[in-house]
Motif scaffolding. Sequence first.
Motif, mmCIF file in Angstrom:
data_model
loop_
_atom_site.group_PDB
_atom_site.id
_atom_site.type_symbol
_atom_site.label_atom_id
_atom_site.label_comp_id
_atom_site.label_asym_id
_atom_site.label_seq_id
_atom_site.Cartn_x
_atom_site.Cartn_y
_atom_site.Cartn_z
ATOM 1 N N ARG A 31 12.444 -40.277 29.600
ATOM 2 C CA ARG A 31 11.849 -38.854 29.215
ATOM 3 C C ARG A 31 10.633 -38.875 28.533
ATOM 4 O O ARG A 31 9.675 -38.481 28.171
ATOM 5 N N THR A 35 5.265 -39.701 30.500
ATOM 6 C CA THR A 35 4.406 -38.680 31.177
ATOM 7 C C THR A 35 3.825 -39.146 31.952
ATOM 8 O O THR A 35 2.237 -39.686 32.123
ATOM 9 N N THR A 36 3.600 -38.238 33.874
ATOM 10 C CA THR A 36 3.220 -38.029 34.663
ATOM 11 C C THR A 36 2.381 -37.230 34.439
ATOM 12 O O THR A 36 2.348 -36.047 34.806
ATOM 13 N N ALA A 37 1.067 -36.823 35.352
ATOM 14 C CA ALA A 37 0.061 -36.026 35.393
ATOM 15 C C ALA A 37 -0.676 -36.611 36.898
ATOM 16 O O ALA A 37 -0.780 -37.725 37.469
ATOM 17 N N ASP A 64 1.022 -41.348 30.918
ATOM 18 C CA ASP A 64 1.048 -41.340 29.701
ATOM 19 C C ASP A 64 2.069 -42.109 29.367
ATOM 20 O O ASP A 64 3.122 -41.492 29.139
ATOM 21 N N SER A 120 -0.817 -47.671 28.349
ATOM 22 C CA SER A 120 -0.906 -45.899 28.414
ATOM 23 C C SER A 120 -2.272 -45.674 29.640
ATOM 24 O O SER A 120 -3.222 -46.304 28.536
ATOM 25 N N ARG A 157 11.200 -41.967 38.957
ATOM 26 C CA ARG A 157 10.901 -40.242 38.872
ATOM 27 C C ARG A 157 9.925 -39.898 40.761
ATOM 28 O O ARG A 157 8.889 -40.305 41.107
#
Length: 548
Positions: A31, A35-37, A64, A120, A157
Amino acid sequence: MHLTKPFPTLFLTLALLLFARVCPAQVSPARVALTTAVHAYSMTDEARAQAGVDWKVLLTVTLDMEPQWYTYADDPGDIGKPTVLSGTTADGVSLVPVYPAGYVKPDAYDPSVMVNTFPSGTRLLAGVPVDSQRPLPAIMRLDLLLCHPTRCVPVRRDLAYVDADTASLPSALDQPWWPAAAALIASKTAAQSPAATAPATPGTAQNPSADADETSVRWSFSPVYLQPGLEVAGLLSAILMGLLAGLILNIMPCVLPVVSLKLSALLNSSAMENEADRISAFREHNIFFALGVLAFFMVLAALLGATGQAWGALFQKQWLVLAVAGVILILSLSLFGLFHLPVIDLKFGVESKSPRVQAFFTGNLTTLLATPCSGPFLGGVLSWALVQGPAVIFAVFASLGIGMASPYLLMALNPRLSRFLPRSGPWIEYVEKSIAFFLVGTAVYLVSIALGSWTLRILAPLWALALGAWLWMRTRTSSPTSRWSIRTSSLALLVALVVWTTPSRVEVQPWDSFDPVQLSQQIGEDLIFVDFTADWCPTCKVLEATVL
């Protein structure tokens, strides 16, 4: 008796300060590092023409990651787990994923192998075909292996774009990254088929075929324990198993040399004539030995939590293995009487000027030598704990330390157990020299780990010659029967070691070549056993030779 000597207090204080520095919160490494967008864009007629696809909506997933973290590309190269993005629209139409080209670099765990990675900022694409009547909301699943130069964490995820209003979506054609994305989509979608882009079903392979190559095979599965009752399900079970695993560490082969050192120190204390002094020395030695074990476990927890190293992985460092071998060799030469050590001198009849310091650092050495060993329960406990937050790592390592130190704490609580220790006598010399030869053998084993098994061909017979020469000299005044029995046994040991360390001309290869297509066909059909091993793990090598 006062337990407030500066050195253990300082040792523990530094450990606590390091804990406070590296343990801001209990957060999963996956975590924190990833991070994902998710964003959605409309596809105009011009955009569809440029990309050569018939899509209504374009979805993007941006990865990211924290510095030094990366994930393998969809085509990982020679090794690695491929990144897979799959999903469906609100009316069940499958998304069409498109992956950018991976960044080629040497693998962190095997620099001789080149792999394809996503750094990234990588943007994954997924198209919604025009035949979808309800393109949004879109539900996706991202499956990848998140890696750092010191560790890897599998991540699965679930993602979603929940806004169902397609009319308000920005145009993909107006985005600054669109020209590169259009060229990527045009070059990759032509070779894709609907079967290859359908979402994976756990336990099955995507489009396996006899002529598929390694880079075209995709599989998804969830490993399970053969004995689910022994699986670590939470912090409480991890602590309980940690206590048991720590207790078992006392009898593992890595710790046996230091158990010998422990025995010698206890025998020294048993030589005292005054019963009160014997009890006091016995209790003091056990308390400080246990403190040394616990302090080293806390420092080890801070080190592993901060660097992401695994239990025993420190013994992959050649310099560390050689340094430990050197320390053990120095201890053995001290027992042979070649010199006196200032802190840890365990020759019988020699009283340490600082018995508390000696006991504390003997506990440190015990824990250091325990790190290449993985006894029962330890593997499952550590594999679960080392991917949790720092606070969990400290709790589990504290339970390991308490479990390993529990026999000595018990003897400190009941010092009357010292009555069962034998009194000093002429036989002590043989015990001392036996411990010394045992330590030399341990040093030889560690050198073979650091420099290669070929060193055993030289050092193991030399060790047997030294042992035989000492026995030969010590049995000159023995009875003929005893003398020649011992000398014959020494000669047999020498011959056995020469034969054992001489490689066979015909080496049988027990391994089959890895076939990804065959593996994909076996998933869900056959029971597949996965074995994690290392050359520096003696219990692993014994298990391979005797069981596997």
